[in-house]
Design a protein around this motif. Structure first.
Motif, short mmCIF file in Angstrom:
data_model
loop_
_atom_site.label_atom_id
_atom_site.label_comp_id
_atom_site.label_asym_id
_atom_site.label_seq_id
_atom_site.Cartn_x
_atom_site.Cartn_y
_atom_site.Cartn_z
N HIS A 15 67.68 -44.07 87.95
CA HIS A 15 67.07 -42.86 88.52
C HIS A 15 65.59 -42.80 88.13
O HIS A 15 65.24 -42.85 86.95
CB HIS A 15 67.78 -41.61 88.00
N GLY A 16 64.73 -42.67 89.14
CA GLY A 16 63.29 -42.61 88.89
C GLY A 16 62.81 -41.18 88.78
O GLY A 16 61.96 -40.74 89.56
N ILE A 17 63.36 -40.45 87.82
CA ILE A 17 63.13 -39.00 87.76
C ILE A 17 62.03 -38.58 86.80
O ILE A 17 61.68 -37.40 86.74
CB ILE A 17 64.43 -38.26 87.38
N PHE A 18 61.45 -39.54 86.06
CA PHE A 18 60.47 -39.16 85.04
C PHE A 18 59.03 -39.45 85.42
O PHE A 18 58.11 -39.03 84.71
CB PHE A 18 60.81 -39.88 83.72
N ASP A 19 58.77 -40.18 86.50
CA ASP A 19 57.42 -40.66 86.77
C ASP A 19 56.41 -39.54 86.98
O ASP A 19 55.27 -39.63 86.52
CB ASP A 19 57.40 -41.63 87.95
N LEU A 20 56.80 -38.47 87.68
CA LEU A 20 55.86 -37.37 87.89
C LEU A 20 55.42 -36.77 86.57
O LEU A 20 54.25 -36.48 86.35
CB LEU A 20 56.49 -36.29 88.77
N ALA A 21 56.37 -36.63 85.64
CA ALA A 21 56.07 -36.03 84.35
C ALA A 21 55.26 -36.97 83.45
O ALA A 21 54.30 -36.56 82.82
CB ALA A 21 57.36 -35.61 83.64
N TYR A 22 55.64 -38.25 83.42
CA TYR A 22 54.95 -39.14 82.47
C TYR A 22 53.62 -39.65 82.99
O TYR A 22 52.77 -40.11 82.22
CB TYR A 22 55.85 -40.29 81.99
N LEU A 23 53.38 -39.54 84.31
CA LEU A 23 52.10 -39.97 84.86
C LEU A 23 51.09 -38.83 84.98
O LEU A 23 49.88 -39.05 84.96
CB LEU A 23 52.30 -40.61 86.24
N ARG A 24 51.60 -37.61 85.12
CA ARG A 24 50.71 -36.47 85.41
C ARG A 24 49.68 -36.23 84.31
O ARG A 24 48.57 -35.74 84.57
CB ARG A 24 51.55 -35.20 85.62
N CYS A 25 50.00 -36.57 83.10
CA CYS A 25 49.10 -36.30 81.98
C CYS A 25 48.00 -37.34 81.82
O CYS A 25 47.11 -37.18 80.98
CB CYS A 25 49.90 -36.19 80.67
N ILE A 26 48.01 -38.41 82.62
CA ILE A 26 47.05 -39.50 82.44
C ILE A 26 45.79 -39.21 83.26
O ILE A 26 45.87 -39.05 84.49
CB ILE A 26 47.65 -40.84 82.88
N ALA A 78 61.91 -43.90 93.40
CA ALA A 78 61.51 -42.67 92.73
C ALA A 78 62.51 -41.56 93.06
O ALA A 78 62.98 -41.46 94.19
CB ALA A 78 60.11 -42.26 93.16
N GLY A 79 62.81 -40.73 92.08
CA GLY A 79 63.79 -39.67 92.28
C GLY A 79 65.20 -40.15 92.05
O GLY A 79 65.46 -41.20 91.45
N ILE A 80 66.15 -39.36 92.53
CA ILE A 80 67.58 -39.72 92.43
C ILE A 80 67.84 -40.95 93.30
O ILE A 80 67.43 -41.00 94.46
CB ILE A 80 68.46 -38.54 92.90
N GLY A 127 62.83 -34.95 90.84
CA GLY A 127 62.53 -35.46 89.51
C GLY A 127 62.76 -34.38 88.48
O GLY A 127 63.22 -33.28 88.81
N VAL A 128 62.44 -34.68 87.23
CA VAL A 128 62.66 -33.68 86.18
C VAL A 128 61.65 -32.54 86.33
O VAL A 128 60.48 -32.76 86.63
CB VAL A 128 62.54 -34.30 84.77
N VAL A 129 62.13 -31.33 86.12
CA VAL A 129 61.26 -30.16 86.22
C VAL A 129 60.31 -30.10 85.03
O VAL A 129 59.12 -29.77 85.19
CB VAL A 129 62.11 -28.88 86.29
#
Length: 291
Positions: free
Chosen positions: A101-112, A90-92, A231-233
């Motif tokens: 790079h695991g930079i999207f997981d926080l964003a794509y999981l937070r909405c579930i 996860a992360g850079i 991760g991505v802001v």
């Protein structure tokens, strides 16, 4: 944990070495499964085992869980099945290249809905959350951690249960609050080492559920809040804090540090963090603007 609880199983989609599940496969060959390059099947298989009372650790690189997004939503979270997702890389990630790079997981999981999201700051926290997960969960959880070496020398401390959904106060200062999520806490502490009396540092630990009580306290006592995430802001930790501040009508300034609108290229982790503006030097420079 594994010796005492025979209901614990592990699953990986062709990543036994990278995820270190190979050690479980060697010790408990009937309780660890490599399903091949089939992330969707790994998640649905984990869901099926969870319905039968197994405590399932589904080990997938952060960037590859994207391939099983539908299964995470429909087969796990919609059913509130307590699958334990271990999101490695996860992360850079550095020299694995831009696809890893695991930079999207926080964003794509937070909405579930129904999904807890936890980012340990160090090895001890990682052991504690894994132990906590084996004690029984009502919801699924995603535990995200980076590639690389650990920072804690004495990491073999006795395991203990973590209070779900609560953050930690790391240091207290008077002027600026820095909210950290995950192992970037190391960078934050390095950046604020000489500013302890001016800068407060909080390790939120959980992106979901957010510690609203801690955030309420921060919004009440500080005019400036800086968030830092690996991760991505857009859509991630900083976005979550900003959304909650807007909901509370908080009169504060928020600046969010992390990956901003690019696919990071190939390079070392320190180089890429610096290029993305959230290494310790960059964090220190941003804080200085508000002191």
């Amino acid at each position: 944990m594994f010796n005492k609880n025979k209901k614990i199983v592990g699953i990986t989609p062709a990543m036994p070495t990278g995820s270190s599940l190979k050690y479980m496969m060697e010790a408990f060959p009937k309780r660890a499964f490599d399903v091949g390059i089939a992330e969707q099947h790994a998640v649905t298989f984990a869901a099926g085992l969870a319905t039968q009372g197994y405590k399932v650790f589904c080990n997938i690189y952060s960037t590859f869980l994207q391939r099983a997004y539908d299964q995470v939503i429909h087969d796990v979270c919609l059913q509130k099945l307590p699958v334990i997702f271990c999101l490695d890389r996860a992360g850079i990630v550095g020299e694995d290249g831009p696809t890893h790079h695991g930079i999207f997981d926080l964003a794509y999981l937070r909405c579930i809905p129904n999904l807890m999201i936890y980012a340990p700051a160090n090895e001890a926290d990682l052991r504690n959350i894994m132990y906590t997960a084996t004690q029984g969960l009502e919801n699924p959880i995603a535990i995200r951690y980076p590639r690389g070496r650990g920072q804690v020398i004495d990491w073999r401390s006795p395991v203990k249960k973590i209070h779900l959904g609560l953050g930690k106060t790391i240091q207290s200062g008077s002027k600026v609050a820095v909210l950290s999520l995950g192992t970037v806490l190391t960078d934050v502490l390095k950046a604020t080492k000489q500013l302890k009396h001016q800068v407060s540092v909080y390790d939120l630990q959980f992106l979901a559920p957010l510690d609203h009580h801690m955030l309420d306290m921060v919004f009440e006592n500080y005019e400036t809040v800086i968030t830092v995430e690996d991760g991505v802001v857009a859509g991630g930790f900083g976005s979550a804090v900003t959304e909650y501040a807007a909901f509370k009508n908080a009169k504060i300034t928020i600046e969010s540090l992390g990956v901003q609108g690019v696919f990071p290229d190939h390079g070392s982790i320190p180089e890429l963090k610096a290029a993305s503006g959230y290494d310790s030097d960059s964090i220190k420079a941003v804080i200085a603007n508000y002191l």
